[in-house]
Write a protein that holds these residues in place. Structure first.
Motif, PDB file in Angstrom:
ATOM      1  N   LYS A  55       0.905  -0.877  -0.737  1.00  0.00           N
ATOM      2  CA  LYS A  55      -0.026   0.081  -0.364  1.00  0.00           C
ATOM      3  C   LYS A  55       0.482   0.927  -0.317  1.00  0.00           C
ATOM      4  CE  LYS A  55      -3.167   1.645   2.424  1.00  0.00           C
ATOM      5  NZ  LYS A  55      -4.965   2.214   3.677  1.00  0.00           N
ATOM      6  N   GLY A  56       1.895   1.239   0.871  1.00  0.00           N
ATOM      7  CA  GLY A  56       3.055   2.520   0.745  1.00  0.00           C
ATOM      8  C   GLY A  56       3.570   2.139  -0.375  1.00  0.00           C
ATOM      9  N   GLY A  57       4.408   3.745  -0.283  1.00  0.00           N
ATOM     10  CA  GLY A  57       5.146   3.915  -1.485  1.00  0.00           C
ATOM     11  C   GLY A  57       6.521   3.205  -1.889  1.00  0.00           C
ATOM     12  N   SER A  58       7.263   4.247  -3.073  1.00  0.00           N
ATOM     13  CA  SER A  58       8.272   3.809  -2.676  1.00  0.00           C
ATOM     14  C   SER A  58       9.258   4.530  -1.641  1.00  0.00           C
ATOM     15  CB  SER A  58       9.234   4.049  -4.168  1.00  0.00           C
ATOM     16  OG  SER A  58       9.208   5.644  -4.268  1.00  0.00           O
ATOM     17  N   LEU A  59      10.669   3.508  -1.350  1.00  0.00           N
ATOM     18  CA  LEU A  59      11.015   4.653  -0.374  1.00  0.00           C
ATOM     19  C   LEU A  59      11.997   6.317  -1.533  1.00  0.00           C
ATOM     20  CD1 LEU A  59      13.309   4.271   1.823  1.00  0.00           C
ATOM     21  CD2 LEU A  59      15.131   2.749   0.161  1.00  0.00           C
ATOM     22  N   TYR A  60      11.878   6.267  -1.786  1.00  0.00           N
ATOM     23  CA  TYR A  60      12.027   7.303  -2.828  1.00  0.00           C
ATOM     24  C   TYR A  60      11.355   8.402  -2.140  1.00  0.00           C
ATOM     25  CZ  TYR A  60      12.265  11.389  -5.797  1.00  0.00           C
ATOM     26  OH  TYR A  60      12.514  12.575  -6.603  1.00  0.00           O
ATOM     27  N   GLN A  61       9.674   8.070  -2.166  1.00  0.00           N
ATOM     28  CA  GLN A  61       8.965   9.599  -1.941  1.00  0.00           C
ATOM     29  C   GLN A  61       9.071   8.889  -0.034  1.00  0.00           C
ATOM     30  OE1 GLN A  61       5.742   6.401  -3.790  1.00  0.00           O
ATOM     31  NE2 GLN A  61       4.988   8.352  -4.462  1.00  0.00           N
ATOM     32  N   TYR A  62       9.531   8.363   1.077  1.00  0.00           N
ATOM     33  CA  TYR A  62       9.725   8.183   1.671  1.00  0.00           C
ATOM     34  C   TYR A  62      10.788   9.267   2.429  1.00  0.00           C
ATOM     35  CZ  TYR A  62      10.333   6.318   6.398  1.00  0.00           C
ATOM     36  OH  TYR A  62       9.976   5.830   7.994  1.00  0.00           O
ATOM     37  N   LEU A  63      11.829   8.916   1.711  1.00  0.00           N
ATOM     38  CA  LEU A  63      12.776   9.935   1.859  1.00  0.00           C
ATOM     39  C   LEU A  63      12.585  11.840   1.317  1.00  0.00           C
ATOM     40  CD1 LEU A  63      15.893  10.436   2.484  1.00  0.00           C
ATOM     41  CD2 LEU A  63      16.944   9.254   0.125  1.00  0.00           C
ATOM     42  N   LYS A  64      11.701  11.852   0.339  1.00  0.00           N
ATOM     43  CA  LYS A  64      11.552  12.778   0.598  1.00  0.00           C
ATOM     44  C   LYS A  64      10.487  13.474   1.067  1.00  0.00           C
ATOM     45  CE  LYS A  64       9.429  15.220  -4.024  1.00  0.00           C
ATOM     46  NZ  LYS A  64       9.110  15.143  -5.128  1.00  0.00           N
ATOM     47  N   GLU A  65       9.590  12.722   1.767  1.00  0.00           N
ATOM     48  CA  GLU A  65       8.744  13.205   3.053  1.00  0.00           C
ATOM     49  C   GLU A  65       9.563  13.731   4.051  1.00  0.00           C
ATOM     50  OE1 GLU A  65       5.703  10.481   2.960  1.00  0.00           O
ATOM     51  OE2 GLU A  65       4.926  10.917   1.600  1.00  0.00           O
ATOM     52  N   ARG A  66      10.291  12.543   4.010  1.00  0.00           N
ATOM     53  CA  ARG A  66      11.552  12.853   5.336  1.00  0.00           C
ATOM     54  C   ARG A  66      12.747  13.414   5.727  1.00  0.00           C
ATOM     55  NH1 ARG A  66      10.470   7.801   8.862  1.00  0.00           N
ATOM     56  NH2 ARG A  66      12.269   9.094  10.012  1.00  0.00           N
ATOM     57  N   LYS A  67      13.634  14.138   4.805  1.00  0.00           N
ATOM     58  CA  LYS A  67      14.217  14.873   3.453  1.00  0.00           C
ATOM     59  C   LYS A  67      15.528  13.580   4.801  1.00  0.00           C
ATOM     60  CE  LYS A  67      11.371  18.468   3.251  1.00  0.00           C
ATOM     61  NZ  LYS A  67      11.744  18.226   1.791  1.00  0.00           N
ATOM     62  N   ARG A  68      15.524  13.047   5.833  1.00  0.00           N
ATOM     63  CA  ARG A  68      16.426  12.566   5.694  1.00  0.00           C
ATOM     64  C   ARG A  68      15.727  11.735   6.331  1.00  0.00           C
ATOM     65  NH1 ARG A  68      21.266  16.170   7.856  1.00  0.00           N
ATOM     66  NH2 ARG A  68      21.536  16.029   6.266  1.00  0.00           N
ATOM     67  N   LEU A  69      17.249  10.166   7.002  1.00  0.00           N
ATOM     68  CA  LEU A  69      16.425   9.075   7.741  1.00  0.00           C
ATOM     69  C   LEU A  69      17.823   9.183   9.163  1.00  0.00           C
ATOM     70  CD1 LEU A  69      15.350   6.251   5.561  1.00  0.00           C
ATOM     71  CD2 LEU A  69      14.280   8.749   6.506  1.00  0.00           C
ATOM     72  N   SER A  70      17.426   9.103   9.766  1.00  0.00           N
ATOM     73  CA  SER A  70      18.468   8.005  10.981  1.00  0.00           C
ATOM     74  C   SER A  70      19.283   7.041  10.982  1.00  0.00           C
ATOM     75  CB  SER A  70      17.652   8.185  12.539  1.00  0.00           C
ATOM     76  OG  SER A  70      17.221   6.861  12.415  1.00  0.00           O
ATOM     77  N   GLU A  71      20.458   7.504  11.569  1.00  0.00           N
ATOM     78  CA  GLU A  71      21.491   6.927  11.132  1.00  0.00           C
ATOM     79  C   GLU A  71      21.043   4.883  11.562  1.00  0.00           C
ATOM     80  OE1 GLU A  71      25.563   4.826  12.820  1.00  0.00           O
ATOM     81  OE2 GLU A  71      25.409   6.892  13.588  1.00  0.00           O
ATOM     82  N   ILE A  72      20.306   4.814  12.720  1.00  0.00           N
ATOM     83  CA  ILE A  72      20.019   3.586  13.318  1.00  0.00           C
ATOM     84  C   ILE A  72      18.835   3.044  11.893  1.00  0.00           C
ATOM     85  CG2 ILE A  72      18.145   2.660  14.763  1.00  0.00           C
ATOM     86  CD1 ILE A  72      19.012   4.422  16.900  1.00  0.00           C
ATOM     87  N   GLU A  73      17.569   3.801  11.318  1.00  0.00           N
ATOM     88  CA  GLU A  73      16.694   3.208  10.817  1.00  0.00           C
ATOM     89  C   GLU A  73      17.243   3.355   9.107  1.00  0.00           C
ATOM     90  OE1 GLU A  73      12.129   4.632   8.947  1.00  0.00           O
ATOM     91  OE2 GLU A  73      13.331   6.645  10.266  1.00  0.00           O
ATOM     92  N   SER A  74      18.667   3.640   8.615  1.00  0.00           N
ATOM     93  CA  SER A  74      18.776   4.141   7.752  1.00  0.00           C
ATOM     94  C   SER A  74      19.835   2.313   7.273  1.00  0.00           C
ATOM     95  CB  SER A  74      20.152   5.187   7.456  1.00  0.00           C
ATOM     96  OG  SER A  74      19.504   6.239   7.273  1.00  0.00           O
ATOM     97  N   THR A  75      19.953   2.631   9.007  1.00  0.00           N
ATOM     98  CA  THR A  75      20.793   0.986   8.819  1.00  0.00           C
ATOM     99  C   THR A  75      19.887  -0.117   8.722  1.00  0.00           C
ATOM    100  OG1 THR A  75      22.430   1.903  10.164  1.00  0.00           O
ATOM    101  CG2 THR A  75      23.034  -0.509   9.780  1.00  0.00           C
ATOM    102  N   GLN A  76      18.987  -0.031   9.191  1.00  0.00           N
ATOM    103  CA  GLN A  76      17.999  -1.205   8.682  1.00  0.00           C
ATOM    104  C   GLN A  76      16.983  -1.676   7.793  1.00  0.00           C
ATOM    105  OE1 GLN A  76      15.064  -0.985  12.403  1.00  0.00           O
ATOM    106  NE2 GLN A  76      15.124  -3.480  11.973  1.00  0.00           N
ATOM    107  N   ILE A  77      16.762  -0.766   7.468  1.00  0.00           N
ATOM    108  CA  ILE A  77      16.400  -0.546   5.957  1.00  0.00           C
ATOM    109  C   ILE A  77      17.277  -1.226   5.511  1.00  0.00           C
ATOM    110  CG2 ILE A  77      15.780   0.620   3.518  1.00  0.00           C
ATOM    111  CD1 ILE A  77      14.759   2.588   5.711  1.00  0.00           C
ATOM    112  N   LEU A  78      18.605  -0.563   5.572  1.00  0.00           N
ATOM    113  CA  LEU A  78      19.850  -1.118   3.884  1.00  0.00           C
ATOM    114  C   LEU A  78      20.015  -2.999   4.536  1.00  0.00           C
ATOM    115  CD1 LEU A  78      23.197  -0.665   2.560  1.00  0.00           C
ATOM    116  CD2 LEU A  78      23.451  -0.725   4.532  1.00  0.00           C
TER     117      LEU A  78
END
Length: 534
Positions: free
Chosen positions: A230-253
């Motif tokens: 249902k959600g969108g792409s990671l591109y859209q998610y990052l565009k809304e959030r501007k930048r992700l925390s180190e914790i969240e970025s590492t978990q997505i990676l």
């Protein structure tokens, strides 16, 4: 349609070169894990007489039939075997026409199976669809709205016309049009791209890779039915959030790396990893779009296509695209999440390609605020220009799973799990203002006590080296003064927090932790796990 075009449409057709439907050779049936079994009637291409057998389907896609509890034959299902629901007239009586499943291996070799209860016939078809391609649409799904467009396909929402128990309400359908596909110059290349995509997705059943449910091949359309996110792409998610925390970025990676590992284990590379090809919805994350995926070739560059800004530098040098090529693209995503900006940026396509080729990447502290040295080291290792110097997937996974911030099976880390996981104290207990104050003061006292004890002892050479390595240097190479605020949780497990009527009230328990205090707890957590400070 020209003779050449006929070779590449339909994409899926019966190609088995066999003379009999069933394999009669001995097989160790005991080792098979059966996912579905049902009594079905059968008519073969040799005989029109309906005969009842027990049909069994294994998790590996092997279809058996048994009589008197004895295996009579089996067949390994694959994408070159077709399925179709048809109305079959069993006798001359009009009422005897029934819905049957036609399983076809070649033009002349096929069989019909059915159950007197259509519900079981349809259910068996859905299980068989996991391994073969099907030639029905109207009996299965209704096309709804367009939710996405690609270079040579459109994505629709699909709703099942007959919904089985525990079946989702919606699916996504990637639709290829015959005329549009045949108009492509590189028709042969696209043919193999689509076949490879289906081959990979049919064989991967993993939480972080989009699941391909069915392949529907019609005269004018090819539809790849996948799970619906249902959600969108990671591109859209990052565009809304501007930048992700180190914790969240590492978990997505980590999730993306685990999904990519499944692809590499099959002997394929993805070749088009980018923010737009990652779907994210709450705790769900899916790697999608395997249209450029190809078998790993270590001798030569098979295909130089890719998305500008994500292409591994060795592609520009006409070197073979191997597993570390995907790691570079993954590094571009990691860079974008941590910094909020892409490593290569330009207003024109040609200029972007040039920057991508030169691979001059900025890693300044201003670009990456509040990112630990350990994570920066990992990022640089992923974006190394030379493929031989780039970190491989297994080493990347080792680095990520060793890190205490997250584990590969957990969902997105919440503030509550961060606090409880790092200090071992009940989160509800910490919600008391007085308790939190006591927790903070004790942590500061523990640091002061430890610091005074350490100052009385001469630090070892290893400790001095570690201290200098972790501290920042100014332009002259002199040590910068460290911040006086260094929260320490070394003795936090030994803290004894008294619960009393004066200390905790029902009202306090209902109050959330103030934002600034949560920031302190998160900083303390990162301090322990990321080892940014000493």
């Amino acid at each position: 349609m020209s003779e050449q075009q006929q070779q590449y449409w339909p994409i899926f057709t019966e190609k088995d070169e066999i003379k009999t439907f069933w394999n009669k050779k001995p097989i160790n049936f005991v080792k098979q894990t059966i996912s579905y079994q049902q009594l079905m009637k059968r008519i073969s291409w040799k005989s029109n007489k309906p005969t009842e057998y027990e049909f069994l389907l294994s998790e590996e896609g092997v279809l058996f039939y048994k009589k008197n509890n004895k295996v009579k034959g089996y067949v390994q299902l694959n994408e070159d075997i077709s399925l179709k629901l048809i109305d079959l007239k069993i006798s001359n009586k009009k009422a005897d026409a029934v819905k049957v499943i036609r399983i076809k291996r070649t033009k002349d070799i096929f069989l019909y199976i059915w159950n007197h209860d259509y519900q079981y016939t349809f259910q068996f078809l859905k299980y068989l669809c996991q391994f073969c391609f099907v030639q029905n649409l109207d009996e299965l799904y209704t096309l709804q709205d367009v939710i996405g467009k690609g270079g040579f396909s459109k994505v629709y929402t699909l709703t099942p016309n007959i919904r089985l128990p525990n079946q989702p309400f919606n699916y996504a359908g990637k639709v290829y049009n015959k005329n549009e596909l045949l108009s492509k110059k590189d028709l042969k290349k696209f043919y193999h791209f689509i076949r490879s995509e289906c081959y990979i997705l049919k064989r991967i059943n993993f939480p972080y890779v989009l699941k391909l449910c069915e392949i529907i091949q019609l005269e004018e359309l090819l539809i790849l039915v996948t799970e619906y996110i249902k959600g969108g792409s990671l591109y859209q998610y990052l565009k809304e959030r501007k930048r992700l925390s180190e914790i969240e970025s590492t978990q997505i990676l980590l999730k993306l790396a685990l999904g990519l590992q499944q692809v590499h284990n099959l002997g394929y590379v993805h070749r088009d990893i980018k923010l737009e090809n990652v779907l994210i919805d709450k705790d769900q994350l899916k790697l999608i779009d395997f249209g450029f995926a190809e078998k790993i070739c270590r001798d030569r560059l098979v295909n130089g296509q890719g998305t500008a800004g994500y292409i591994a530098p060795e592609v520009f040098m006409k070197q073979p695209y191997q597993e570390v090529g995907d790691i570079f693209s993954l590094g571009v995503i990691f860079y974008s999440m941590l910094s909020g900006k892409a490593p290569f940026r330009s207003n024109t396509y040609d200029a972007l390609l040039k920057l991508n080729k030169e691979c001059q990447i900025e890693f300044s502290e201003l670009r990456f605020p509040n990112v630990s040295q350990k994570t920066m080291y990992l990022l640089k290792a992923m974006l190394s220009k030379q493929p031989e110097n780039r970190i491989n997937l297994q080493d990347l996974l080792n680095q990520l799973t060793v890190c205490q911030i997250l584990s590969p099976t957990n969902n997105m880390a919440s503030t509550q799990s961060i606090v409880e996981g790092s200090v071992g104290i009940s989160f509800n207990h910490l919600q008391s203002k007085n308790t939190l104050k006591s927790f903070y003061q004790n942590s500061q006292n523990s640091f002061t006590e430890n610091h005074s004890q350490m100052s009385q002892q001469k630090p070892s050479k290893n400790l001095r080296d570690r201290r200098y390595k972790s501290q920042s240097l100014d332009k002259k190479g002199l040590l910068l003064k460290s911040s006086s605020f260094k929260p320490s949780l070394k003795n936090i497990y030994q803290i004894k927090i008294e619960q009393s009527d004066d200390n905790i009230s029902i009202t306090d328990l209902d109050q959330p932790i103030p934002y600034e205090n949560l920031r302190f707890l998160q900083t303390s957590y990162q301090t322990l796990n990321c080892q940014k400070f000493i």
